[in-house]
Scaffold this active site. Structure first.
Site, short mmCIF file in Angstrom:
data_model
loop_
_atom_site.label_atom_id
_atom_site.label_comp_id
_atom_site.label_asym_id
_atom_site.label_seq_id
_atom_site.Cartn_x
_atom_site.Cartn_y
_atom_site.Cartn_z
N HIS A 62 0.87 -1.18 0.00
CA HIS A 62 0.00 0.00 0.00
C HIS A 62 0.91 1.23 0.00
CE1 HIS A 62 -3.06 -2.82 2.04
NE2 HIS A 62 -3.37 -2.69 0.76
N GLU A 65 1.64 3.84 2.97
CA GLU A 65 2.08 3.36 4.28
C GLU A 65 3.60 3.53 4.39
OE1 GLU A 65 -1.74 0.38 4.43
OE2 GLU A 65 0.24 -0.50 4.60
N HIS A 160 3.28 -3.12 7.00
CA HIS A 160 2.22 -2.15 6.70
C HIS A 160 2.05 -1.16 7.84
CE1 HIS A 160 0.02 -4.32 3.33
NE2 HIS A 160 0.88 -5.23 3.73
N GLU A 224 1.50 -4.82 11.08
CA GLU A 224 1.00 -3.45 11.08
C GLU A 224 1.77 -2.67 12.14
OE1 GLU A 224 -1.38 -2.32 9.04
OE2 GLU A 224 -2.19 -4.19 8.23
ZN LIG Z 1 -1.46 -1.87 4.27
#
Ligand SMILES: [Zn+2]
Length: 342
Positions: A62, A65, A160, A224
């Site tokens: 992504h 990020e 992420h 994350e």
């Molecule tokens: Zn992500």
């Protein structure tokens, strides 16, 4: 388009070559480490003395990020400068440079729903992200196969940051393991990275980490590391633990692991996913409600057209709510506390 040379910042080079490069390149560092640039955002390192460990660190699947992207670029720079000396093979993947350039999660399609072949299912390889996802699969395969099969351990951390904050700032998704046991050593490494909240996935998905786990038996996680911020606005002190731990992992240093104790973790499992079916879909909690927030039983969570979605189990909590997804996609994942299966 251009060819990479080691004086260039690798992230800047990748962002300047959004979907492809003129040609791959390879060179050797003074300390004997081999460097191969396979594509935009794809750089492999093979130390002169190869150990039994093959590690993939991916980021920017992504594009907005940025924290993990900056972290990985720092590792790449330190390796190129000879400041970080590897004891493992490592492949860095900067997933979606074009979406980094527009500061968005993706250009046309969420790439972390396109792995394990989903890129080629209807409507087929119809956009850049689908083509890129297929290429990334090939790079993962090439990297692990070139390492060889026998007695090697394979790791893939897909890094992420989340759209929302989290009750526990850092958390990881542990892909579905089929018959395989969860690795407590991996959980110890997560803990050393400052990640004590782990979501155990209970079914195959089309994420990047599940692909590496399923196809190559890698210990893989979607990690994350905090909240989305623009480039240059990340408080890098929040990444100190993960940086130190990954550095030690790459260089064969002491990761400072604590003995495994399940009490150190908040473990969750998926109870259900709520898919958005209609444009009228809306949530009944505020935009700043963080991941892993639980609600009382019966609480009205969301609705669309004639359907209401309520909390059905005490302790049920939300993860990754996003009302802006396309119809037919997951709007929120519901999770409940659990223990490691024995
Ligand atoms: Zn992500």
């Amino acid at each position: 388009m251009s060819v990479y040379s080691p004086e260039q910042d690798f992230l800047a080079f990748s962002r300047a070559n959004e979907w492809s490069i003129e040609q791959p390149s390879a060179f050797t560092l003074d300390n004997g480490t081999g460097v191969e640039v396979w594509d935009t955002g794809i750089i492999a390192f093979v130390p002169a003395q190869v150990t039994s460990h093959d590690i993939i660190l991916s980021c920017g699947v992504h594009g907005n990020e940025t924290g993990p992207i900056e972290l990985c670029n720092e590792f790449v720079r330190d390796i190129l400068d000879g400041k970080l000396v590897l004891s493992t093979r490592v492949l860095f993947i900067f997933g979606n440079p074009a979406s980094m350039n527009i500061g968005e999660r993706f250009v046309q399609e969420n790439m972390n729903r396109l792995f394990s072949g989903a890129h080629s299912q209807a409507p087929g390889l119809s956009n850049h992200e689908r083509i890129r996802a297929k290429k990334l699969e090939n790079y993962v395969q090439r990297f692990y196969q070139e390492g060889g099969d026998k007695g090697r351990s394979r790791t893939h951390y897909d890094l992420h940051t989340a759209i929302r904050g989290s009750k526990n700032e850092k958390f990881a998704v542990y892909p579905y393991q089929k018959e395989r046991k969860h690795s407590t050593l991996q959980l110890q490494i997560m803990l050393a990275c400052g990640v004590n909240t782990i979501l155990l996935s209970n079914s195959p998905t089309t994420t990047f980490s599940y692909f590496s786990c399923d196809q190559f038996g890698a210990d893989a996680f979607t990690v994350e590391l905090g909240k989305v911020r623009p480039f240059g606005q990340n408080d890098m002190t929040r990444f100190i633990e993960v940086k130190q731990t990954l550095k030690a992992l790459l260089s064969g240093g002491d990761m400072g692991l604590s003995p495994y104790d399940e009490a150190d973790f908040n473990l969750f499992k998926v109870s259900r996913a709520i898919d958005k079916q209609d444009d009228s879909f809306e949530f009944y909690f505020a935009d700043d409600v963080v991941n892993f927030t639980s609600f009382p039983r019966g609480f009205l969570l969301a609705s669309e057209k004639d359907t209401q979605y309520k909390i059905i189990e005490e302790g049920e909590a939300i993860v990754f709510p996003n009302a802006n997804v396309a119809n037919g996609n997951r709007a929120v994942l519901m999770v409940v506390p659990t223990q490691l299966p024995t």
